[in-house]
Motif scaffolding. Structure first.
Motif, PDB file in Angstrom:
ATOM      1  N   CYS A 122       0.847  -1.192   0.000  1.00 41.60           N
ATOM      2  CA  CYS A 122       0.000   0.000   0.000  1.00 41.60           C
ATOM      3  C   CYS A 122       0.881   1.239   0.000  1.00 41.60           C
ATOM      4  O   CYS A 122       2.027   1.198   0.452  1.00 41.60           O
ATOM      5  CB  CYS A 122      -0.937   0.016   1.215  1.00 41.60           C
ATOM      6  N   PRO A 123       0.369   2.356  -0.519  1.00 41.57           N
ATOM      7  CA  PRO A 123       1.093   3.621  -0.367  1.00 41.57           C
ATOM      8  C   PRO A 123       0.989   4.080   1.094  1.00 41.57           C
ATOM      9  O   PRO A 123       0.029   3.752   1.787  1.00 41.57           O
ATOM     10  CB  PRO A 123       0.344   4.587  -1.292  1.00 41.57           C
ATOM     11  N   VAL A 124       1.965   4.865   1.522  1.00 42.98           N
ATOM     12  CA  VAL A 124       1.986   5.336   2.909  1.00 42.98           C
ATOM     13  C   VAL A 124       2.192   6.839   2.944  1.00 42.98           C
ATOM     14  O   VAL A 124       3.154   7.359   2.379  1.00 42.98           O
ATOM     15  CB  VAL A 124       3.096   4.641   3.723  1.00 42.98           C
ATOM     16  N   CYS A 128       6.479   4.645   0.957  1.00 42.70           N
ATOM     17  CA  CYS A 128       6.350   6.005   1.483  1.00 42.70           C
ATOM     18  C   CYS A 128       6.331   7.025   0.353  1.00 42.70           C
ATOM     19  O   CYS A 128       7.188   6.989  -0.541  1.00 42.70           O
ATOM     20  CB  CYS A 128       7.497   6.322   2.433  1.00 42.70           C
ATOM     21  N   VAL A 129       5.381   7.938   0.394  1.00 48.72           N
ATOM     22  CA  VAL A 129       5.299   9.001  -0.611  1.00 48.72           C
ATOM     23  C   VAL A 129       5.952  10.290  -0.108  1.00 48.72           C
ATOM     24  O   VAL A 129       5.983  11.282  -0.828  1.00 48.72           O
ATOM     25  CB  VAL A 129       3.840   9.262  -1.029  1.00 48.72           C
ATOM     26  N   LEU A 130       6.471  10.271   1.114  1.00 52.05           N
ATOM     27  CA  LEU A 130       7.147  11.425   1.691  1.00 52.05           C
ATOM     28  C   LEU A 130       8.652  11.231   1.631  1.00 52.05           C
ATOM     29  O   LEU A 130       9.155  10.112   1.793  1.00 52.05           O
ATOM     30  CB  LEU A 130       6.741  11.608   3.158  1.00 52.05           C
ATOM     31  N   LYS A 131       9.370  12.295   1.441  1.00 59.49           N
ATOM     32  CA  LYS A 131      10.821  12.266   1.527  1.00 59.49           C
ATOM     33  C   LYS A 131      11.235  12.337   2.996  1.00 59.49           C
ATOM     34  O   LYS A 131      10.646  13.066   3.788  1.00 59.49           O
ATOM     35  CB  LYS A 131      11.409  13.451   0.758  1.00 59.49           C
ATOM     36  N   GLY A 132      12.235  11.568   3.365  1.00 57.18           N
ATOM     37  CA  GLY A 132      12.690  11.575   4.751  1.00 57.18           C
ATOM     38  C   GLY A 132      11.656  11.022   5.708  1.00 57.18           C
ATOM     39  O   GLY A 132      11.444  11.573   6.790  1.00 57.18           O
ATOM     40  N   HIS A 135       9.796   7.915  -3.380  1.00 59.69           N
ATOM     41  CA  HIS A 135       9.012   9.128  -3.108  1.00 59.69           C
ATOM     42  C   HIS A 135       9.094  10.147  -4.247  1.00 59.69           C
ATOM     43  O   HIS A 135       8.299  11.084  -4.309  1.00 59.69           O
ATOM     44  CB  HIS A 135       9.473   9.771  -1.802  1.00 59.69           C
ATOM     45  N   PHE A 136      10.092  10.020  -5.119  1.00 58.62           N
ATOM     46  CA  PHE A 136      10.261  10.903  -6.277  1.00 58.62           C
ATOM     47  C   PHE A 136      10.303  12.381  -5.882  1.00 58.62           C
ATOM     48  O   PHE A 136       9.728  13.235  -6.535  1.00 58.62           O
ATOM     49  CB  PHE A 136       9.165  10.651  -7.314  1.00 58.62           C
ATOM     50  N   GLY A 137      10.969  12.646  -4.771  1.00 61.01           N
ATOM     51  CA  GLY A 137      11.174  14.029  -4.350  1.00 61.01           C
ATOM     52  C   GLY A 137      10.314  14.471  -3.186  1.00 61.01           C
ATOM     53  O   GLY A 137      10.561  15.514  -2.604  1.00 61.01           O
ATOM     54  N   GLY A 138       9.303  13.693  -2.841  1.00 60.81           N
ATOM     55  CA  GLY A 138       8.469  14.056  -1.702  1.00 60.81           C
ATOM     56  C   GLY A 138       6.989  14.067  -2.041  1.00 60.81           C
ATOM     57  O   GLY A 138       6.574  13.758  -3.169  1.00 60.81           O
ATOM     58  N   TYR A 139       6.197  14.448  -1.063  1.00 61.26           N
ATOM     59  CA  TYR A 139       4.743  14.418  -1.220  1.00 61.26           C
ATOM     60  C   TYR A 139       4.306  15.314  -2.382  1.00 61.26           C
ATOM     61  O   TYR A 139       4.702  16.479  -2.465  1.00 61.26           O
ATOM     62  CB  TYR A 139       4.060  14.877   0.064  1.00 61.26           C
ATOM     63  N   ALA A 140       3.488  14.752  -3.257  1.00 63.98           N
ATOM     64  CA  ALA A 140       2.935  15.443  -4.433  1.00 63.98           C
ATOM     65  C   ALA A 140       4.014  15.876  -5.425  1.00 63.98           C
ATOM     66  O   ALA A 140       3.723  16.610  -6.371  1.00 63.98           O
ATOM     67  CB  ALA A 140       2.084  16.636  -4.033  1.00 63.98           C
ATOM     68  N   LYS A 141       5.253  15.424  -5.222  1.00 68.17           N
ATOM     69  CA  LYS A 141       6.318  15.731  -6.179  1.00 68.17           C
ATOM     70  C   LYS A 141       6.293  14.722  -7.327  1.00 68.17           C
ATOM     71  O   LYS A 141       5.799  13.604  -7.189  1.00 68.17           O
ATOM     72  CB  LYS A 141       7.685  15.698  -5.494  1.00 68.17           C
ATOM     73  N   ARG A 142       6.845  15.130  -8.446  1.00 72.73           N
ATOM     74  CA  ARG A 142       6.886  14.260  -9.606  1.00 72.73           C
ATOM     75  C   ARG A 142       8.191  14.489 -10.336  1.00 72.73           C
ATOM     76  O   ARG A 142       8.835  15.529 -10.206  1.00 72.73           O
ATOM     77  CB  ARG A 142       5.702  14.543 -10.522  1.00 72.73           C
ATOM     78  N   THR A 143       8.578  13.516 -11.127  1.00 75.90           N
ATOM     79  CA  THR A 143       9.771  13.605 -11.954  1.00 75.90           C
ATOM     80  C   THR A 143       9.411  13.095 -13.351  1.00 75.90           C
ATOM     81  O   THR A 143       8.407  12.403 -13.536  1.00 75.90           O
ATOM     82  CB  THR A 143      10.912  12.739 -11.390  1.00 75.90           C
ATOM     83  N   PRO A 144      10.229  13.406 -14.355  1.00 73.47           N
ATOM     84  CA  PRO A 144       9.977  12.833 -15.684  1.00 73.47           C
ATOM     85  C   PRO A 144       9.925  11.307 -15.661  1.00 73.47           C
ATOM     86  O   PRO A 144       9.150  10.699 -16.407  1.00 73.47           O
ATOM     87  CB  PRO A 144      11.151  13.353 -16.508  1.00 73.47           C
ATOM     88  N   MET A 191       3.643   3.594  -5.474  1.00 73.95           N
ATOM     89  CA  MET A 191       3.592   2.200  -5.018  1.00 73.95           C
ATOM     90  C   MET A 191       3.799   1.249  -6.187  1.00 73.95           C
ATOM     91  O   MET A 191       4.600   0.311  -6.103  1.00 73.95           O
ATOM     92  CB  MET A 191       2.262   1.908  -4.345  1.00 73.95           C
ATOM     93  N   MET A 192       3.078   1.452  -7.294  1.00 74.27           N
ATOM     94  CA  MET A 192       3.189   0.553  -8.436  1.00 74.27           C
ATOM     95  C   MET A 192       4.595   0.567  -9.014  1.00 74.27           C
ATOM     96  O   MET A 192       5.138  -0.477  -9.400  1.00 74.27           O
ATOM     97  CB  MET A 192       2.166   0.930  -9.499  1.00 74.27           C
ATOM     98  N   TYR A 193       5.199   1.747  -9.082  1.00 70.57           N
ATOM     99  CA  TYR A 193       6.587   1.828  -9.542  1.00 70.57           C
ATOM    100  C   TYR A 193       7.472   0.977  -8.631  1.00 70.57           C
ATOM    101  O   TYR A 193       8.341   0.226  -9.110  1.00 70.57           O
ATOM    102  CB  TYR A 193       7.057   3.278  -9.546  1.00 70.57           C
ATOM    103  N   GLY A 194       7.268   1.106  -7.320  1.00 66.08           N
ATOM    104  CA  GLY A 194       8.077   0.341  -6.380  1.00 66.08           C
ATOM    105  C   GLY A 194       7.878  -1.154  -6.521  1.00 66.08           C
ATOM    106  O   GLY A 194       8.835  -1.945  -6.411  1.00 66.08           O
ATOM    107  N   ILE A 195       6.649  -1.590  -6.748  1.00 68.82           N
ATOM    108  CA  ILE A 195       6.379  -3.020  -6.916  1.00 68.82           C
ATOM    109  C   ILE A 195       7.099  -3.547  -8.155  1.00 68.82           C
ATOM    110  O   ILE A 195       7.759  -4.599  -8.116  1.00 68.82           O
ATOM    111  CB  ILE A 195       4.864  -3.273  -7.011  1.00 68.82           C
TER     112      ILE A 195
END
Length: 301
Positions: A171-173, A208-212, A242-251, A276-280
């Motif tokens: 699950c995402p956290v 985790c979707v948060l950085k740190g 986390h790709f940079g932190g909450y609500a952050k995105r990368t290419p 989460m799916m990327y991590g799986i």
């Protein structure tokens, strides 16, 4: 009129070549389909809190969240459907026009208030809560992300809905409540068991979707103690997606979401579910799941 909820939520198998090459089977638990306005873990977290608020005679629910918080949206919807006034205390300054999340919340009758980031970090302190009571009167206090022991008990009901053998639930956290509940409820599922895993039976992995977010280790344990009286040893947190932190995105994340849509016809929520799916997929390709594993991915909405 109370909403019609789709429970248990659907469980479907999703074939993805990247997992299939590693002999990993993916089941998707579509909690996002429970209700369009009360999707996923949000309904599970709110269920017993709404009951408690009603039992205690409250007519108003106050909760906290960021400007794009799904929990803010869901609390506003729950207030609309179950007859509560709602107040959303938002981190940071007001920005107009409101973004779609906050605009939706106000359309469902939620009153918005704002705390500067320094005060927001102390949001659950007696000083800040007392000030909110002076401003708004009596209310039922729902923590950020709706995560407390009642929320955990609601999320603990999810594994019992899984009618096929499985090895891992993912699950995402964000705040830790969903992971705490799922891990606590796994005993009700059908054990598959990963060979060589630290504990027998299925395990839970939170992405985790948060950085740190290392502080969430203690938070998940705290929530489990509050809900169940002890900490289960069948969960872990993944911090690298986390790709940079909450609500952050990368290419890279955007490319993954676009590729997923081409493969499966679904556009993933980029804040939680896509990470989460990327991590799986990444863990499967790295051989983290033993061949023959069945992984359940919870789409939290």
């Amino acid at each position: 009129m109370q909403p019609r909820l789709r429970l248990p939520s659907p469980l479907t198998q999703l074939r993805d070549d990247r997992l299939a090459r590693r002999d990993v089977r993916l089941l998707v638990k579509r909690d996002d389909l429970i209700h369009p306005e009360l999707p996923g873990n949000k309904w599970r977290k709110l269920k017993y809190n709404l009951e408690r608020a009603r039992q205690q005679g409250h007519s108003t629910i106050l909760t906290f969240g960021g400007a794009y918080s799904n929990a803010i949206r869901a609390t506003a919807a729950a207030g609309h459907y179950f007859g509560f006034d709602t107040i959303g205390v938002i981190r940071g300054e007001e920005h107009l026009p409101l973004n779609p999340s906050l605009a939706y919340a106000t359309s469902r009758g939620m009153r918005l208030a704002y705390l500067d980031r320094s005060t927001y970090r102390r949001k659950h302190s007696a000083e800040v809560v007392d000030a909110l009571h002076r401003e708004f009167g009596e209310f039922y206090l729902l923590p950020e992300g709706a995560s407390n022991e009642l929320a955990v008990r609601g999320c603990a009901e999810l594994p019992a809905e899984i009618t096929e053998p499985y090895d891992v639930i993912c699950c995402p956290v964000g705040t830790g409540g969903t992971l705490a509940g799922i891990a606590g409820g796994i005993a009700g599922g059908i054990a598959g068991g990963i060979a060589g895993s630290p504990a027998a039976g299925p395990r839970a992995v939170g992405f985790c979707v948060l950085k740190g977010a290392q502080f969430l280790e203690a938070e998940v344990a705290r929530l489990q103690r509050a809900a169940f009286g002890s900490v289960s040893g069948n969960w872990e947190l993944a911090y690298d997606f986390h790709f940079g932190g909450y609500a952050k995105r990368t290419p890279e994340l955007d490319a993954f979401i676009a590729d997923w849509a081409r493969r499966h016809g679904d556009v993933l929520d980029r804040i939680y579910v896509a990470k989460m799916m990327y991590g799986i997929v990444a863990r499967a390709e790295a051989g983290w799941f033993p061949p023959g594993s069945t992984v359940v991915a919870v789409v939290t909405g």
